[in-house]
Scaffold this active site. Structure first.
Site, PDB file in Angstrom:
ATOM      1  N   HIS A   1       0.808  -1.243   0.000  1.00  0.00           N
ATOM      2  CA  HIS A   1       0.000   0.000   0.000  1.00  0.00           C
ATOM      3  C   HIS A   1       0.840   1.291   0.000  1.00  0.00           C
ATOM      4  CE1 HIS A   1       0.452  -0.180   4.356  1.00  0.00           C
ATOM      5  NE2 HIS A   1      -0.509  -1.038   4.532  1.00  0.00           N
TER       6      HIS A   1
ATOM      7  N   HIS B   1      -4.558  -7.840  15.571  1.00  0.00           N
ATOM      8  CA  HIS B   1      -4.723  -6.694  14.667  1.00  0.00           C
ATOM      9  C   HIS B   1      -5.589  -7.137  13.486  1.00  0.00           C
ATOM     10  CE1 HIS B   1      -3.850  -3.199  12.360  1.00  0.00           C
ATOM     11  NE2 HIS B   1      -2.729  -3.571  11.781  1.00  0.00           N
TER      12      HIS B   1
ATOM     13  N   GLU C   1      -5.892  -5.675  10.476  1.00  0.00           N
ATOM     14  CA  GLU C   1      -5.497  -5.340   9.103  1.00  0.00           C
ATOM     15  C   GLU C   1      -5.286  -6.635   8.314  1.00  0.00           C
ATOM     16  OE1 GLU C   1      -2.372  -2.391   8.697  1.00  0.00           O
ATOM     17  OE2 GLU C   1      -2.892  -2.064   6.593  1.00  0.00           O
TER      18      GLU C   1
ATOM     19  N   ASP D   1      -3.322  -8.008   6.246  1.00  0.00           N
ATOM     20  CA  ASP D   1      -2.109  -8.828   6.123  1.00  0.00           C
ATOM     21  C   ASP D   1      -1.996  -9.814   7.295  1.00  0.00           C
ATOM     22  OD1 ASP D   1      -1.792  -6.352   7.464  1.00  0.00           O
ATOM     23  OD2 ASP D   1       0.371  -6.404   7.299  1.00  0.00           O
TER      24      ASP D   1
ATOM     25  N   HIS E   1      -0.843   0.291  15.355  1.00  0.00           N
ATOM     26  CA  HIS E   1      -1.095   1.542  14.687  1.00  0.00           C
ATOM     27  C   HIS E   1      -2.556   1.728  14.268  1.00  0.00           C
ATOM     28  CE1 HIS E   1      -1.045   0.130  10.321  1.00  0.00           C
ATOM     29  NE2 HIS E   1      -0.869  -0.957  11.010  1.00  0.00           N
TER      30      HIS E   1
ATOM     31  N   ASP F   1       2.406  -5.522  14.607  1.00  0.00           N
ATOM     32  CA  ASP F   1       3.237  -4.688  13.732  1.00  0.00           C
ATOM     33  C   ASP F   1       4.403  -4.022  14.467  1.00  0.00           C
ATOM     34  OD1 ASP F   1       1.928  -5.056  11.268  1.00  0.00           O
ATOM     35  OD2 ASP F   1       0.455  -3.512  11.710  1.00  0.00           O
TER      36      ASP F   1
ATOM     37  N   TYR G   1      10.205   0.920   8.555  1.00  0.00           N
ATOM     38  CA  TYR G   1       8.853   0.558   9.000  1.00  0.00           C
ATOM     39  C   TYR G   1       8.328   1.608   9.981  1.00  0.00           C
ATOM     40  CZ  TYR G   1       5.000  -2.572  10.034  1.00  0.00           C
ATOM     41  OH  TYR G   1       3.751  -3.115  10.152  1.00  0.00           O
TER      42      TYR G   1
ATOM     43  N   HIS H   1       5.878  -9.043  11.381  1.00  0.00           N
ATOM     44  CA  HIS H   1       6.625  -8.944  10.118  1.00  0.00           C
ATOM     45  C   HIS H   1       8.121  -9.081  10.415  1.00  0.00           C
ATOM     46  CE1 HIS H   1       3.207  -7.528   7.778  1.00  0.00           C
ATOM     47  NE2 HIS H   1       2.981  -6.576   8.657  1.00  0.00           N
TER      48      HIS H   1
END
Ligand code: FEO
Length: 393
Positions: free
Chosen positions: A25, A79, A81, A83, A145, A164, A192, A225
């Site tokens: 993104h 989280h 999100e 991913d 985040h 994250d 990051y 990650h």
């Protein structure tokens, strides 16, 4: 068949490696990434996070290498999100009786993403889940985040799984910090932070304080990650502490675009002045560097010298775009100076000054503009400006 990787007795990495993703993104991922999921096995079993939807078979295969997925009791959703949550619907098809666990905001986010009634139990900071001989403790990490973000801590093993947080977009067959080139991994962690977490930096010191208050020793940090911090957790915690306070190096970035090399010639002369003062500096042409890479450089630099030709009574579009991106990321404690060439109006310099002031920069000079092509005297002024900038560190 893919294999799980043990990170501690009863705890395995069962995530996926995305070797070829090059864009995330709007963020360049030149080293790929990983989507980390962890299996925690006590008397009961919990899966902490999942992976991006397309990587579900890889995660499943890793789980199957050590157990039957149908025997998983809990899915901790740190989280929402995609991913990390993208594989949840597929996982639910395979393990329909699993109990999901997340924050109140996570419940709302999952509803909006997947439009299905998920069996999710709400947890709050300090809540615990016993798996028998392993205990998971939860810590809400609001806006780090996303509003739903949560950290999971395994008490008996002193492992923090902060999703994250402390992550890096970095693909490797090696799972641990001490098995990978540390400088490269730290660079990806900085990138990051600079692109994802920087606007939320003021929330980080209070969260780290809360972690300290909860008296939870951290021996290992297993993010969602990149690599797992087992040998250098203090190093990444210290880096986050510094970055979140806006602490940067004695380093100056000269960021510019140019139409007919006049602004570039000025950039080089300013660099000469800074270099003559013995200060580290770097030139960055905005059309030849991706903004997500530029952000990594900005994170570690105290002063930004921003150059733009004037075009259509304003800032050159690529420089303007970078300034908009930078504004959203809310860098802390920066100093700045503007420069550039113009033909007749010269509006770019005051516009850059306004943008820097709006971001809370300390503007250390009104800026330098040169009509058309810089002559000898103009270049001497650029060198002098470089010396002045270096002296203001
Ligand atoms: Fe890696 Fe916010 O997702």
């Amino acid at each position: 068949m893919e294999k799980a990787v043990q990170i501690k007795d009863g705890i395995d990495w069962v995530g996926a490696i995305d070797w070829n993703v090059r864009e995330f993104h709007g963020y360049t991922t030149s080293r790929g990434t990983t989507y980390n999921a962890y299996l925690v096995r006590g008397e009961k079993t919990a899966l902490v996070d999942t992976v991006k939807a397309g990587f579900f078979p890889e995660m499943l295969s890793r789980i199957e290498s050590i157990m039957n997925p149908a025997d998983i009791d809990y899915l901790i959703v740190n989280h929402a999100e995609m991913d990390h949550s993208g594989a949840i619907p597929l996982f639910m098809e395979r393990v329909p009786n699993v109990q999901l666990i997340g924050t109140d905001n996570c419940i709302k986010a999952l509803e909006r993403h997947y439009r299905q009634d998920l069996p999710i139990q709400k947890v709050r900071t300090g809540d615990e889940l016993s798996l028998g001989n392993k205990t998971l403790q939860f810590l809400e990490a609001y806006m780090l985040h996303w509003p739903d973000s949560m950290f999971t801590y395994i008490k008996e093993d002193c492992i923090l799984m902060p999703n994250d947080g402390f992550g890096q977009h970095y693909a490797s067959y090696h799972r641990f910090d001490d098995e990978n080139p540390l400088e490269t991994v730290m660079g990806e962690a900085a990138k990051y932070f600079g692109n994802i977490l920087m606007p939320l930096a003021p929330l980080i010191p209070p969260l780290l304080k809360k972690v300290k208050k909860m008296r939870i020793p951290i021996e290992m940090i297993a993010p969602s990650h990149g690599i797992i911090w087992r040998s250098y957790p203090e190093k990444i915690i210290q880096a986050y502490t510094d970055w979140s306070k806006g602490i940067a190096d004695d380093r100056i970035l000269i960021i510019y675009d140019t139409m007919w090399q006049s602004t570039e010639t000025m950039a080089k002369a300013i660099s000469q002045g800074i270099s003559a003062a013995g200060v580290e500096n770097k030139l960055i042409h905005v059309r030849k560097n991706h903004r997500s890479d530029i952000m990594k450089e900005i994170l570690s630099s105290k002063i930004l010298v921003i150059g733009s030709p004037t075009i259509n009574e304003g800032i050159f579009p690529t420089v303007a775009e970078l300034l908009i991106y930078l504004k959203g990321l809310r860098p802390l404690k920066k100093k700045g100076v503007a420069f550039g060439s113009y033909g007749w109006g010269g509006e770019a310099i005051p516009a850059i000054n306004d943008a820097m002031k709006a971001m809370g920069f300390e503007v250390i000079d009104p800026g330098l503009s040169v009509m058309y092509v810089p002559g000898e005297e103009d270049l001497e002024n650029c060198v002098a400006l470089g010396e002045k900038i270096a002296a203001s560190l």
